[in-house]
Write an enzyme that holds these catalytic residues in place. Structure first.
Site, short mmCIF file in Angstrom:
data_model
loop_
_atom_site.label_atom_id
_atom_site.label_comp_id
_atom_site.label_asym_id
_atom_site.label_seq_id
_atom_site.Cartn_x
_atom_site.Cartn_y
_atom_site.Cartn_z
N LEU A 224 0.59 -1.36 -0.30
CA LEU A 224 -0.62 0.22 -0.44
C LEU A 224 1.00 1.40 -0.10
CD1 LEU A 224 -2.84 -0.77 2.44
CD2 LEU A 224 -3.05 0.10 -0.09
N ASP B 292 10.67 3.88 4.76
CA ASP B 292 10.55 2.11 4.76
C ASP B 292 11.94 1.29 4.86
OD1 ASP B 292 10.11 -0.65 4.24
OD2 ASP B 292 8.89 0.24 3.09
N ASP C 283 13.68 4.71 11.53
CA ASP C 283 12.59 4.05 12.39
C ASP C 283 11.66 5.11 12.57
OD1 ASP C 283 11.30 2.77 14.06
OD2 ASP C 283 12.60 1.75 15.05
N ILE C 284 10.42 5.21 12.28
CA ILE C 284 9.99 6.21 12.61
C ILE C 284 8.90 6.32 13.73
CG2 ILE C 284 9.23 6.85 10.55
CD1 ILE C 284 7.12 4.82 11.87
N ASN D 194 1.36 4.74 7.63
CA ASN D 194 1.70 3.96 6.65
C ASN D 194 2.20 1.98 7.50
OD1 ASN D 194 0.16 2.12 4.13
ND2 ASN D 194 2.62 1.48 3.84
N TYR E 212 -2.35 -6.26 16.98
CA TYR E 212 -3.09 -5.98 15.75
C TYR E 212 -4.48 -4.64 15.54
CZ TYR E 212 -3.48 -4.65 10.62
OH TYR E 212 -3.99 -4.34 8.92
N LYS F 12 -4.81 -0.71 15.62
CA LYS F 12 -5.77 -0.03 14.74
C LYS F 12 -6.59 0.48 15.36
CE LYS F 12 -3.14 -1.25 11.22
NZ LYS F 12 -2.09 0.05 10.56
N THR G 234 -1.56 -6.86 0.40
CA THR G 234 -0.25 -7.26 0.25
C THR G 234 0.83 -8.06 1.03
OG1 THR G 234 -0.56 -6.31 2.73
CG2 THR G 234 -0.95 -4.37 0.85
#
Length: 306
Positions: free
Chosen positions: A22, A41, A76-77, A103, A174, A178, A208
């Site tokens: 995505l 990334d 690394d965000i 994302n 997860y 989310k 994905t």
């Protein structure tokens, strides 16, 4: 090649987790609409292990080969340093920041009784903290711009999931992360609107690395001319529009996007209510709840529930 509409001409977009799936589709779509793109990334595996600079750089090369402008960011965000450098990369390379698409993510699926603390923490870190920190640093920049008299037309698009809206068996970590992203989106939209920042979230369904097993049977045959309903590129047009100035006035919303379908998701709101005007006894509360549930809508089922 830039789209004739050039919806994002002059804008700078940052997309995290943009080396594949995505995120890659979003980055290419923003570039096609005239945006300059920072492609983030870390290059990790499906479970978050390892790291490589290749995926981000390959997408940058795709964008440049098509005549666009892009730079790679492999930090690394989910760390303060990585999130700060993400914003700095956009400002250093292109002199501005207009859109942030959060994302990045990975999976460590387990049934709850088998889910260990490390798997919980890792998924929470990349999804929830990995949304919060880039949002925080981008928002701080935009707030400073607004206070300096340069109110932006800034946009943040967060990535939730149907798992976060309805739950998903085997994905407690997860789903919780989310769901947290939706709460973060609503708060950020309320807090940042005064500074010219709009914040929305999507709940996409696409093929994905994280969903390829579930959607393996939906892949269109090459050259068949059949609409590939699960292609990640189907989600990106909504993301690009939300990330553009054309979406003025749209904030604090959650959209489900799958194939050719876009749905405005309507979250928690009061349903049937009973008010005694005094304290209930347990038996009275139970009787009241039984009646309320009979009048309430049946919840959507949790994904994977039997």
């Amino acid at each position: 090649m830039t789209s004739p509409s050039a919806l994002c001409a002059g804008r700078v977009a940052v997309v995290t987790g943009a080396g594949r799936g995505l995120g890659r589709a979003h980055a290419l779509a923003f570039a096609a609409e005239g945006a300059k793109v920072v492609v983030n990334d870390l290059g990790v595996g499906l479970d978050g292990s390892g790291a490589a600079t290749g995926p981000a750089q390959r997408v940058v090369e795709e964008i440049r080969a098509a005549g666009g402008e892009a730079v790679a960011h492999d930090g690394d965000i989910a760390t303060t340093e990585g999130a700060a450098s993400l914003v700095a990369t956009a400002l250093d390379a292109f002199g501005r920041l207009d859109t942030l698409v959060n994302n990045a993510g990975f999976l460590r699926d387990r049934m709850l009784v088998n889910l260990d603390e490390d798997d919980w923490d890792a998924v929470m870190r990349v999804h929830l903290k990995g949304h919060f920190l880039p949002l925080r640093h981008a928002a701080a920049h935009w707030r400073a711009e607004a206070k300096a008299g340069r109110t932006p037309e800034a946009r943040i698009v967060n990535t939730s999931s149907g798992a976060g809206l309805l739950g998903s068996v085997g994905q407690g970590n997860y789903a919780a992360a989310k769901a947290g992203i939706v709460g973060l989106t609503l708060v950020a939209a309320a807090e940042m609107g005064r500074y010219g920042v709009q914040v929305n979230a999507i709940a996409p369904a696409a093929r994905t690395r994280m969903t390829e097993t579930a959607f393996a049977g939906t892949m269109a045959a090459p050259g068949a001319g059949v609409f590939d309903a699960m292609a990640p590129e189907n989600v990106s047009p909504l993301v690009v529009w939300l990330g553009s100035a054309a979406s003025a006035g749209v904030s604090g919303r959650v959209f489900e996007a799958e194939a050719g379908r876009i749905t405005v998701m309507e979250g928690w709101r009061p349903g049937p209510t009973a008010d005694k005007g005094a304290r209930w006894s347990p038996a009275e509360a139970g009787e009241a709840v039984t009646g309320l549930l009979a009048a309430a809508e049946t919840p959507q089922p949790v994904y994977g529930a039997r």
